[in-house]
Design a protein around this motif. Structure first.
Motif, PDB file in Angstrom:
ATOM      1  N   GLU A  37      -7.576  12.264   2.084  1.00 51.32           N
ATOM      2  CA  GLU A  37      -6.516  11.266   2.243  1.00 51.32           C
ATOM      3  C   GLU A  37      -5.965  11.050   0.851  1.00 51.32           C
ATOM      4  O   GLU A  37      -6.716  10.683  -0.061  1.00 51.32           O
ATOM      5  N   LEU A  38      -4.698  11.289   0.656  1.00 55.90           N
ATOM      6  CA  LEU A  38      -4.102  11.167  -0.676  1.00 55.90           C
ATOM      7  C   LEU A  38      -3.335   9.863  -0.787  1.00 55.90           C
ATOM      8  O   LEU A  38      -2.443   9.582   0.032  1.00 55.90           O
ATOM      9  N   LEU A  39      -3.685   9.088  -1.811  1.00 54.22           N
ATOM     10  CA  LEU A  39      -3.030   7.799  -2.043  1.00 54.22           C
ATOM     11  C   LEU A  39      -2.200   7.928  -3.314  1.00 54.22           C
ATOM     12  O   LEU A  39      -2.748   8.226  -4.391  1.00 54.22           O
ATOM     13  N   LEU A  40      -0.916   7.782  -3.202  1.00 50.51           N
ATOM     14  CA  LEU A  40      -0.014   8.058  -4.319  1.00 50.51           C
ATOM     15  C   LEU A  40       0.589   6.752  -4.815  1.00 50.51           C
ATOM     16  O   LEU A  40       1.332   6.091  -4.085  1.00 50.51           O
ATOM     17  N   LEU A  41       0.247   6.404  -6.064  1.00 50.33           N
ATOM     18  CA  LEU A  41       0.725   5.127  -6.620  1.00 50.33           C
ATOM     19  C   LEU A  41       1.750   5.382  -7.716  1.00 50.33           C
ATOM     20  O   LEU A  41       1.537   6.214  -8.604  1.00 50.33           O
ATOM     21  N   ASP A  42       2.850   4.670  -7.643  1.00 50.32           N
ATOM     22  CA  ASP A  42       3.790   4.623  -8.778  1.00 50.32           C
ATOM     23  C   ASP A  42       4.440   3.245  -8.769  1.00 50.32           C
ATOM     24  O   ASP A  42       4.068   2.375  -7.968  1.00 50.32           O
ATOM     25  N   ILE A  43       5.360   3.024  -9.683  1.00 48.10           N
ATOM     26  CA  ILE A  43       5.988   1.698  -9.780  1.00 48.10           C
ATOM     27  C   ILE A  43       7.193   1.617  -8.831  1.00 48.10           C
ATOM     28  O   ILE A  43       7.736   2.656  -8.416  1.00 48.10           O
ATOM     29  N   THR A  44       7.613   0.402  -8.550  1.00 47.13           N
ATOM     30  CA  THR A  44       8.654   0.184  -7.530  1.00 47.13           C
ATOM     31  C   THR A  44       9.928   1.021  -7.766  1.00 47.13           C
ATOM     32  O   THR A  44      10.404   1.660  -6.822  1.00 47.13           O
ATOM     33  N   LEU A  68      -1.279  10.786   4.053  1.00 44.98           N
ATOM     34  CA  LEU A  68      -0.550  10.656   2.777  1.00 44.98           C
ATOM     35  C   LEU A  68       0.011   9.247   2.714  1.00 44.98           C
ATOM     36  O   LEU A  68       0.749   8.843   3.619  1.00 44.98           O
ATOM     37  N   VAL A  69      -0.332   8.511   1.669  1.00 42.72           N
ATOM     38  CA  VAL A  69       0.186   7.149   1.545  1.00 42.72           C
ATOM     39  C   VAL A  69       0.899   7.037   0.199  1.00 42.72           C
ATOM     40  O   VAL A  69       0.290   7.301  -0.849  1.00 42.72           O
ATOM     41  N   ALA A  70       2.160   6.672   0.219  1.00 45.33           N
ATOM     42  CA  ALA A  70       2.904   6.447  -1.031  1.00 45.33           C
ATOM     43  C   ALA A  70       3.116   4.952  -1.165  1.00 45.33           C
ATOM     44  O   ALA A  70       3.591   4.302  -0.233  1.00 45.33           O
ATOM     45  N   THR A  71       2.780   4.399  -2.326  1.00 44.83           N
ATOM     46  CA  THR A  71       2.835   2.937  -2.460  1.00 44.83           C
ATOM     47  C   THR A  71       3.096   2.505  -3.902  1.00 44.83           C
ATOM     48  O   THR A  71       2.790   3.248  -4.841  1.00 44.83           O
ATOM     49  N   ASP A  72       3.632   1.282  -4.041  1.00 44.80           N
ATOM     50  CA  ASP A  72       3.736   0.662  -5.363  1.00 44.80           C
ATOM     51  C   ASP A  72       2.730  -0.489  -5.466  1.00 44.80           C
ATOM     52  O   ASP A  72       2.804  -1.299  -6.383  1.00 44.80           O
ATOM     53  N   ASP A  73       1.798  -0.556  -4.522  1.00 42.24           N
ATOM     54  CA  ASP A  73       0.855  -1.672  -4.476  1.00 42.24           C
ATOM     55  C   ASP A  73      -0.567  -1.178  -4.797  1.00 42.24           C
ATOM     56  O   ASP A  73      -1.193  -0.473  -3.988  1.00 42.24           O
ATOM     57  N   PRO A  74      -1.095  -1.559  -5.960  1.00 41.82           N
ATOM     58  CA  PRO A  74      -2.452  -1.124  -6.323  1.00 41.82           C
ATOM     59  C   PRO A  74      -3.498  -1.531  -5.282  1.00 41.82           C
ATOM     60  O   PRO A  74      -4.515  -0.846  -5.118  1.00 41.82           O
ATOM     61  N   ASN A  75      -3.236  -2.627  -4.563  1.00 43.54           N
ATOM     62  CA  ASN A  75      -4.208  -3.067  -3.550  1.00 43.54           C
ATOM     63  C   ASN A  75      -4.312  -2.077  -2.399  1.00 43.54           C
ATOM     64  O   ASN A  75      -5.329  -1.997  -1.723  1.00 43.54           O
ATOM     65  N   VAL A  76      -3.253  -1.342  -2.182  1.00 49.24           N
ATOM     66  CA  VAL A  76      -3.281  -0.283  -1.157  1.00 49.24           C
ATOM     67  C   VAL A  76      -3.869   0.990  -1.774  1.00 49.24           C
ATOM     68  O   VAL A  76      -4.735   1.651  -1.195  1.00 49.24           O
ATOM     69  N   ALA A  77      -3.430   1.300  -2.975  1.00 43.50           N
ATOM     70  CA  ALA A  77      -3.772   2.601  -3.580  1.00 43.50           C
ATOM     71  C   ALA A  77      -5.260   2.743  -3.907  1.00 43.50           C
ATOM     72  O   ALA A  77      -5.806   3.839  -3.821  1.00 43.50           O
ATOM     73  N   PHE A  78      -5.905   1.639  -4.318  1.00 40.61           N
ATOM     74  CA  PHE A  78      -7.298   1.764  -4.780  1.00 40.61           C
ATOM     75  C   PHE A  78      -8.327   1.432  -3.708  1.00 40.61           C
ATOM     76  O   PHE A  78      -9.529   1.516  -3.950  1.00 40.61           O
TER      77      PHE A  78
END
Ligand SMILES: NC(=O)c1ccc[n+]([C@@H]2O[C@H](COP(=O)([O-])OP(=O)(O)OC[C@H]3O[C@@H](n4cnc5c(N)ncnc54)[C@H](O)[C@@H]3O)[C@@H](O)[C@H]2O)c1
Ligand SMILES: O=C(O)C[C@H](O)C(=O)O
Length: 332
Positions: A37-44, A68-78
């Motif tokens: 499961e890939l969690l992809l974090l970047d800024i808004t 695949l999850v793309a998000t700007d929310d660290p609470n989701v990404a980590f």
């Protein structure tokens, strides 16, 4: 089939991640049978770009990728992550040293450490790529105190790979014929690429690198300088910092952590010093390590001559200063 591993990549819309994600997705790191499961974090502001990356990853149609999850929310990404590639940070420009990024980048790692503390699995394995990588990794670990310190590392594998390639070119052999080069210290221009214990196979015979190269002047001067300055040389030429080679090195680092090192060979990783080789405890310092069952062990008992000692101490001194500057930046 195994349960999917949850893998976060920060800075997922950036240039290193663009190469890294493809390699991770197709099984180069965690194995060809390991679903992900890939969690992809970047800024808004980067979410549109990141959506493009997600589209491309989908279009690769790689069966190992289950989610695949793309998000700007660290609470989701980590959340519940097993492995973390911490790439998201500003890169340097021509004329800068990596430590000039400290002010801009260290707070990212403080905030992400706090998020990991709350959300990541305690067994998570973390490699910090974003510069200044050693000090950022130290800060990340400091703000995630319930995760064991030995689960945090920083990447000096690119330096190791560069050093290996330089020696292989000098000897006119393939890179896999050169092993056990050590990168000591900081991923900076004070790092010490050390070939004293390295081996090379030349015409079917394994000898030490100094014996094979027969050019001490080259090994003590041009070789060290080339490796120390390689990042800057790439930036000068590309007007962008290294990305393909950085992604490859991050994959090598994490693969060795999950799969283990082989055949008496060691690799270099930035890990929290336990005082080995007289390096102050608590510094995130690059050492030669072996890995078995995901446990990293610093190689002990290597002889250190005066030339090496001086270089190992100089890079440690720089790291102490960087850490103290970083801690000052973290005070609210
Ligand atoms: N350790 C090494 O050997 C090594 C090698 C190459 C590059 N680097 C470093 O890696 C970092 C990334 O390099 P790049 O070329 O991919 O840069 P890049 O600018 O192309 O990408 C960085 C990405 O990080 C994102 N980002 C910024 N703040 C973030 C945050 N708080 N959370 C999540 N994402 C965030 C940016 O929006 C951007 O998309 C730089 O610091 C660079 O110096 C280290
Ligand atoms: O040199 C840089 O700033 C980027 C990276 O750390 C590298 O070594 O290529």
């Amino acid at each position: 089939m195994a349960e999917p591993l949850r893998v976060v990549v920060t800075g997922a819309a950036g240039q290193i991640a663009y190469s890294l994600l493809f390699s991770v997705a197709k099984g180069d790191v965690f194995g060809k049978d390991q679903p992900l499961e890939l969690l992809l974090l970047d800024i808004t502001p980067m979410m549109e770009v990141l959506n493009g990356v997600v589209m491309e990853l989908m279009d690769c149609a790689i069966p190992l990728v289950k989610n695949l999850v793309a998000t700007d929310d660290p609470n989701v990404a980590f959340k519940d992550v097993d492995a973390a590639f911490m790439v998201g940070a500003m890169p340097r420009k021509e004329g800068m040293e990596r430590k000039d990024l400290l002010k801009a980048n260290v707070k990212i790692f403080k905030a992400q450490g706090q998020a990991m503390e709350k959300l990541a699995k305690k067994s998570v394995k973390v490699v910090v790529v974003g510069n200044p990588a050693n000090t950022n990794a130290c800060i990340l670990s400091k703000y995630a105190p319930s995760i064991p310190k030995e689960n945090f590392s920083c990447m000096t594998r690119l330096d190791q790979n560069r050093a290996q390639a330089q020696i292989a070119a000098k000897l006119n052999v393939s890179t896999e014929k050169v092993s056990n080069i050590i990168i000591w210290g900081n991923h900076s221009s004070t790092q010490f690429p050390d070939v004293a214990h390295a081996k090379a196979e030349v015409q079917g015979k394994v000898v030490t690198v100094p014996e094979a190269v027969q050019d001490d002047n080259f090994l003590k001067n041009e070789f060290i300088k080339t490796v120390q300055q390689r990042g800057a040389a790439v930036i000068k030429a590309r007007k962008l910092s290294s990305a393909m080679s950085a992604a490859k090195a991050a994959c090598d680092h994490m693969r060795d952590w999950f799969i283990g090192t082989k055949g008496g060979n060691w690799v270099s990783m930035g890990v929290i010093s336990d005082g080995s080789y007289g390096i102050k405890e608590g510094l995130m310092y690059s050492f030669p390590v072996t890995i078995e069952n995901k446990k990293i062990t610093i190689v002990q008992g290597l002889s250190i001559n005066e030339f090496a000692r001086e270089k190992m101490d100089a890079t440690a001194k720089e790291l102490e200063q960087e850490l103290s500057d970083a801690l000052a930046e973290c005070v609210d």
